[in-house]
Structures are given as structure tokens and as C-alpha cells.
Design a protein around this motif. Structure first.
Motif: not given
Ligand SMILES: CC(=O)SCCNC(=O)CCNC(=O)[C@H](O)C(C)(C)COP(=O)(O)OP(=O)(O)OC[C@H]1O[C@@H](n2cnc3c(N)ncnc32)[C@H](O)[C@@H]1OP(=O)(O)O
Ligand SMILES: CC(=O)C(=O)O
Ligand SMILES: [Mg+2]
Length: 268
Positions: A68-71, A75-76, A99-104, A110-111
Motif C-alpha cells: 500500500p501507499k507506494v509513493q 520504495e519499489i 496508488i493512493e496519495t497525491a505524490m503516488s 516511474s513507479i
């Protein structure tokens, strides 16, 4: 199985140990084909490493880890290093990225690229993106509505990037779990946007979501007829033709193929 937000902060150890115990025992019904997925805590929670060390050394690996919440892509990279060092032998797990935040969303391509690239020499296979709608609404300070217009851009962006990287796109949770009519409507909305599936939080939601994402018999009949007609027209040298009142050429043929592919996958 959830270690993250469905679990109270003071029960994180209990959840981890319970899930580890379930994995150690193995799947009770070996004849049925189903996957076991475990949602770990987010990397920035400081709990993820302990989750992975416990869950990925169980007697039976989960089929899938949900992260969760990968930014961002760091982190990957972190996840890739951890699974490579923890999982023994040639084993590997699927990875579903939340994917659950504005930054994500800012870092989404790229993630995905990092996950696809690193997976070639690591012990995970990225297979899907999940739209974490409730966290996202909190992240941007939106107000949730039944129509979901406040998150249209984010959901469409998730579908777009997921498909560009050949990943499934999984839509948001419908938290009014007793309202099956509302769930049906929201499932159909996601289907029409290109989502491949939808998260569920209660057993009662499963048949509604499965039905919504399966093509109807009339769609299948339309697609089969179209594919047959397309082949016949190709033989006679016609790229475009009329089928049931509509102009058909290659892109519509591909849409018909998508329908048949989903049916074939569901039957497996
Ligand atoms: C935004 C997010 O992060 S979403 C993901 C995190 N949240 C979650 O995973 C929540 C998961 N769901 C739940 O916790 C529960 O379904 C609740 C709290 C919403 C409702 O729980 P209950 O009031 O117990 O529901 P209900 O009484 O209808 O349950 C009926 C049966 O289904 C079972 N059940 C309910 N939810 C689930 C589930 N998610 N998975 C498996 N079984 C379930 C219950 O244990 C019960 O089983 P039983 O008849 O053998 O006792
Ligand atoms: C499902 C989930 O994690 C969310 O909506 O935030
Ligand atoms: Mg969330």
C-alpha cells in the motif's frame, strides 16, 4: 488478508502472526483455483520489513503481496531488494501496487517502469495497480460523492498508466457494503472506464462485482458474430464493413477480442 488499515494499530503483531499461521498451514481446498494475497503495511509505516520477513518465510508463500501507499520508485527498489534477500530459492510472488496519495499519482509512470524493469532480475512479478480511493480522497482533501466526479482524473490516469505497462487496473472499494445496487452502479462505472476489476471488503460484494466485470451473454454473442464477420470481410479484401448498423474495422475487432479474452480467462 490484511496487515494494514483494516487492522488496529495495537493488533499489528497479532494480524501478522495469524496470517503467518494460515500460510504455514497451506490452502485448505487444493482442488479450487484461487490465490492468497497479503496486504503488508506501507514502507513508510516502519512495519513493512517485519511483515515481509514473517510472511515470506512461511511454509507456503502467499501468491501475492499487496503493497500500500507506494509513493515513488525508491520504495519499489526497497521492496525488490527485500524480497530478493528474504525469499529462498527460485520462488517469487506477484506484486500489487496501491496508488493512493497525491505524490503516488505524480510519480506513477516511474513507479511502474521501475517495477517492470527490476522484476526481470528479482523475485516479484508486478501484476496490477490498485486505486486506493479512500486514502486518495483523504490525501487531496476531497469530499466523496456517489458519482465520484472528484476522483475521475485520478481513476482515469491509473487505468491509462496501468495499461501502458501491461498491468491490471483495480478499482476502488465501495464502503457502503450493504448497498448492492450502489455497488453494481459503481462497478459498471469502473468497467466502462477500463478497470479490470474491483476490490471487495465483504463476501456479499463478491458476486455483484464478478457479474459486473463479466461480459453479458448479448455482448459475447455480439463479439462472436463480429469476429466471424470480420474474418469473412478480410478474406474478400474489405477492411471496413457494416455490422448490425455500425461501421466496423480493426479497432472494433480488438474490442470484440477483449470481450472474448475476458470470458476465456474467467472460464480457466
Ligand atoms: C479502505 C480500505 O483500506 S479497505 C481494506 C481494509 N478493510 C477491510 O478489509 C475491511 C474488511 N471487512 C470487514 O472488516 C467487515 O466486512 C465489516 C467490518 C465491514 C463488516 O463486518 P461484519 O459486521 O462482521 O459483517 P457480517 O456480519 O455481514 O459478516 C457476515 C460473515 O462474513 C464474514 N466476513 C465479513 N467480512 C469479511 C471479509 N472481508 N473477509 C472474509 N469474511 C468476511 C464475517 O466474518 C461473517 O462470517 P460468519 O457468518 O462465519 O460469522
Ligand atoms: C482500499 C484502500 O486502501 C483505500 O481505499 O484507501
Ligand atoms: Mg488505503
Amino acid at each position: 488478508m490484511d496487515c494494514e488499515d483494516g487492522v488496529a494499530i495495537n493488533k499489528k503483531d497479532v494480524a501478522r502472526e495469524t496470517i503467518r499461521g494460515i500460510l504455514d498451514k497451506g490452502k485448505p481446498n487444493k482442488s479450487r483455483k484461487y490465490d492468497w494475497g497479503v496486504r503488508a503495511n506501507s514502507i513508510d509505516s516502519g512495519l513493512c520489513e517485519e511483515d515481509l520477513k514473517s510472511l515470506l518465510t512461511a511454509k507456503n508463500l502467499p501468491d501475492t503481496v499487496l503493497l500500500p501507499k507506494v509513493q515513488n520508485c525508491d520504495e519499489i527498489k526497497w521492496f525488490s531488494d527485500k524480497v530478493s534477500s528474504i525469499i529462498s530459492g527460485n520462488n517469487s510472488v506477484n506484486l500489487i501496487i496501491y496508488i493512493e496519495t497525491a505524490m503516488s499519482f505524480i510519480n506513477l509512470p516511474s513507479i511502474c517502469k521501475t517495477a517492470v524493469d527490476l522484476s526481470k532480475n528479482s523475485k516479484f512479478r508486478p501484476c496490477a495497480l490498485v486505486y486506493g480511493g479512500d486514502d486518495f480522497v483523504a490525501s487531496i482533501g476531497a469530499i466523496k460523492t456517489e458519482e465520484n466526479t472528484e476522483t475521475l482524473y485520478a481513476r482515469q490516469k491509473l487505468v491509462l498508466v496501468a495499461k501502458a505497462y501491461n498491468l491490471q487496473a483495480i478499482d476502488m472499494v465501495y464502503i457502503k457494503y450493504k448497498d448492492l445496487e450502489g455497488l453494481k452502479k459503481q462497478s459498471e462505472q469502473g468497467l466502462h472506464m477500463g478497470f479490470t476489476g474491483k476490490q471487495v471488503i465483504h463476501p456479499g460484494q463478491v458476486p455483484v462485482v464478478q457479474n459486473a466485470f463479466l461480459p453479458t451473454s448479448s455482448q459475447v454473442e455480439w463479439a462472436q458474430g463480429l469476429l466471424k464477420s470480420f474474418k469473412e470481410h478480410q478474406k474478400t479484401g474489405k477492411g471496413a464493413f457494416t455490422y448490425r448498423g455500425s461501421m466496423i474495422d480493426m479497432p472494433t475487432m480488438k474490442q470484440a477480442q477483449n470481450i472474448i479474452e475476458i470470458v476465456n480467462l474467467a472460464q480457466k
